[in-house]
Design a protein around this motif. Sequence first.
Motif, PDB file in Angstrom:
ATOM      1  N   CYS A  91      -0.230 108.426  13.354  1.00 52.73           N
ATOM      2  CA  CYS A  91      -1.411 108.723  12.378  1.00 52.73           C
ATOM      3  C   CYS A  91      -0.786 109.601  11.211  1.00 52.73           C
ATOM      4  N   MET A  92      -1.393 108.904  10.134  1.00 49.57           N
ATOM      5  CA  MET A  92      -1.056 109.658   8.669  1.00 49.57           C
ATOM      6  C   MET A  92      -2.386 109.689   7.903  1.00 49.57           C
ATOM      7  N   PRO A  93      -3.104 110.765   8.144  1.00 50.36           N
ATOM      8  CA  PRO A  93      -4.256 110.825   7.517  1.00 50.36           C
ATOM      9  C   PRO A  93      -4.221 111.584   6.154  1.00 50.36           C
ATOM     10  N   SER A  94      -3.127 111.417   5.527  1.00 51.70           N
ATOM     11  CA  SER A  94      -2.748 112.019   4.080  1.00 51.70           C
ATOM     12  C   SER A  94      -3.913 111.739   3.120  1.00 51.70           C
ATOM     13  N   ARG A  95      -4.097 113.182   2.536  1.00 52.99           N
ATOM     14  CA  ARG A  95      -5.105 113.423   1.403  1.00 52.99           C
ATOM     15  C   ARG A  95      -4.655 112.245   0.168  1.00 52.99           C
ATOM     16  N   PHE A  96      -3.254 112.474  -0.077  1.00 54.94           N
ATOM     17  CA  PHE A  96      -2.748 111.420  -1.082  1.00 54.94           C
ATOM     18  C   PHE A  96      -1.199 111.295  -0.373  1.00 54.94           C
ATOM     19  N   GLU A  97      -0.778 110.170  -0.814  1.00 58.35           N
ATOM     20  CA  GLU A  97       0.335 109.592  -0.275  1.00 58.35           C
ATOM     21  C   GLU A  97       0.983 108.622  -1.370  1.00 58.35           C
ATOM     22  N   PRO A  98       2.029 109.165  -2.263  1.00 55.91           N
ATOM     23  CA  PRO A  98       2.673 108.572  -3.252  1.00 55.91           C
ATOM     24  C   PRO A  98       3.156 107.059  -2.712  1.00 55.91           C
ATOM     25  N   CYS A  99       3.996 107.151  -1.672  1.00 53.04           N
ATOM     26  CA  CYS A  99       4.247 105.928  -0.855  1.00 53.04           C
ATOM     27  C   CYS A  99       4.308 106.062   0.609  1.00 53.04           C
ATOM     28  N   GLY A 100       4.842 107.048   1.203  1.00 50.24           N
ATOM     29  CA  GLY A 100       5.019 107.272   2.674  1.00 50.24           C
ATOM     30  C   GLY A 100       5.761 106.372   3.253  1.00 50.24           C
ATOM     31  N   LEU A 101       6.820 106.995   4.067  1.00 50.38           N
ATOM     32  CA  LEU A 101       7.871 106.106   4.864  1.00 50.38           C
ATOM     33  C   LEU A 101       7.550 105.942   6.082  1.00 50.38           C
ATOM     34  N   ASN A 102       6.911 106.829   6.962  1.00 50.64           N
ATOM     35  CA  ASN A 102       6.661 106.668   8.413  1.00 50.64           C
ATOM     36  C   ASN A 102       5.860 105.818   8.697  1.00 50.64           C
ATOM     37  N   GLN A 103       4.767 105.265   7.851  1.00 49.82           N
ATOM     38  CA  GLN A 103       4.123 104.018   8.335  1.00 49.82           C
ATOM     39  C   GLN A 103       4.897 102.860   8.151  1.00 49.82           C
TER      40      GLN A 103
END
Length: 489
Positions: free
Chosen positions: A374-386
Motif C-alpha cells: 500500500c502506497m497512498p502517498s499524497r505526492f511521490e516524486p518517484c517512489g521505489l517501493n512500488q
Amino acid sequence: MKKILFAASEVYPLMKTGGLGDVAGTLPITLRNMRHDVRVVMPAYRDVLKNAGQPKLVATGLPGVITPTRIWETKLPGSTVKTWLVDSPEHFDRSGHPYCGPDGNDWPDNADRYAAFCHAVTAIALDRAGLAWTPDIVHCNDWQTGLVPALLATETARPATVFTIHNLAYQGLFSWPTFQRLNLPASLWSFDAIEFFGRLSFIKGGLVFADMLNTVSPTYAEEICTPQYGYGLEGLLVARKNELTGILNGADYSAWDPANDVLIKQRYDVGTLHKKAIDKDELRRKFGLPAAADTPLIGFVGRLVEQKGIDLLLAAMPQLLAMDIQIVILGSGEARFEEALSLIAQQQPDRLGVRIGYNEQLAHDIEAGADMFCMPSRFEPCGLNQLYSLRYGTVPIVHRTGGLADTVTDATDDGITSGAATGFVFDTPDAAALLDAIRRAIAQYRQPHSWQKLVRNGMHKDFSWKRSAIQYLALYKRAEQTRTTGADI
Ligand code: ADP
Ligand code: GLC
C-alpha cells in the motif's frame, strides 16, 4: 566517456534514510558499468567512516574552506566507483541520523554542514582539492547540494551542472543571519538567486543555476510546475521548463529481486510463485500474526510522514480491520503516527503488526511476504517501493500521483488480460478512495486465476537502471551544450 562527479548527502550502503540513498548508490555504478568515469562525493558521517573499509587520505585542507577538512577515498562497496568522503569533523563526526539529532529535530547547524559540503564539492569540481581530476559534469541531488551550481556559476571555466529534484518539499530554508554567517557571495542574496521570500534557499541554488534540471518521474516534473506541488517555486520551474525533464528512477534488481534476494527466507520467481507462501508465513511469524492462509496480507514500508499518506491509512484503519485482511507496517517518522499505529497494533494484534524503526531485513521480508503493498502517498516524486513490489509479485495499491502514476497501471479486466494492468490506482487522496481501492484489490484476490495473472504482469515489468542511465547521459550532454560560464550574477 564522460567524467561525472555525483554529489549526494546519502549513498547506499554507506548511508541511507530513503530513496535518495538508493539512487545515489545505484546510478553511479550503472554509469560506471557503461564505461563512464564516475566519482561519488558524500559527507564523511561518523558511521560512513566506520563502514568505509580502509579509506585512503587524499587531501587535507581545501582552498576557501576554513574549517579543517580532509578527503578520504574509498570505493562504493561492491563496485569500482571511486568515492570521496568529505571529512569535516565539526560538521559530520556525529553518530546516528544524517539530518536530525536524537530528539528528531534537524541538526541546528544543517546550513553550515551542507554549505561546507557544497564548498568541498565545488573545490573538487574545479580541481582545486588536489585530486588531479576534472569532471565534465557535476550531478547534484536535492537541497543539500544546491549551493554547488550557484558557486560554480560565477566561474569562467567550469564543468556543466545537473540538479536532480528528488523531493521539492525539502528545500533547505534558513534565515538571513545564517546567510551572512555562511560567507557566501553577497550577489547570491537576490530573488533571482538563492533568496526566497526573505530566507536563504539552498534548493534555489540548484533550480536557478544548474544548466539542466530534472526530477525523478515525468508526472512529478509536470506537477511541480503547479501551485499545488510547487511550494511557491512553480514560477521559477515554469520559467525553466525547457531545461526541466522527468527521468524515472530504476530499481536495483541486484538487491531487490526475489529470485536472488539473499535476505528473504525463500527465493522465488515468476515460475515458482507458489513458494512466495513460505515468505508470507515467515512475515506473519515475524510480526506475530496468526496463520490464516486465505487472508490477504497488505504491507507498508516507509517514512511515517504525511507525504506517504500514512494518515489516510490510519483514517481507513477501523474499516480495514473489520475486513478479513491482515496488515504489516514498517516505518519511522513523526511521533504522532508512530504512537497511533502502535496503539492500534496492541489492540488488534491478530490483524495489524507494526514495527517502528528502520530495518532493511524487514523491508525485504515485507516485499516478499505480503500479497499487496500500500502506497497512498499524497505526492511521490518517484517512489521505489512500488517498483520493488512489482518485481516481488506484491501488487501495489497506489494514489495516482508522481512516479506512482507513471509506474503502476490500474487493474481492469482488459488490462489484466493484455498484460498492461499491474496494480490498483485511486484518484483522490482520501480514506474513502483508499478503502475503495483496497476493496477492489481484495475482490480481485478472491479470483485466484486473474489475480495470478495480475501478479505476473507486474513481475514481468522491467524498471532496471540502465534505461534511466541512458536518459541521464542525454541530460548531461544537453547540460554541456547549454552551459554558460561566468554567469552575470
Ligand atoms: P522516500 O525516498 O520518499 O523515503 P522511496 O520509496 O523513494 O521513498 O524510497 C524509500 C526507500 O527507503 C526504500 O528503499 C524503502 O525500502 C526504504 N525504507 C523506508 N523506510 C524504511 C524502514 N523503516 N526500514 C527499512 N527501509 C525503509
Ligand atoms: C525522494 C522521493 C521519492 C523518490 C526518492 C528517490 O525521497 O520522496 O519519491 O523515489 O527521492 O528519487
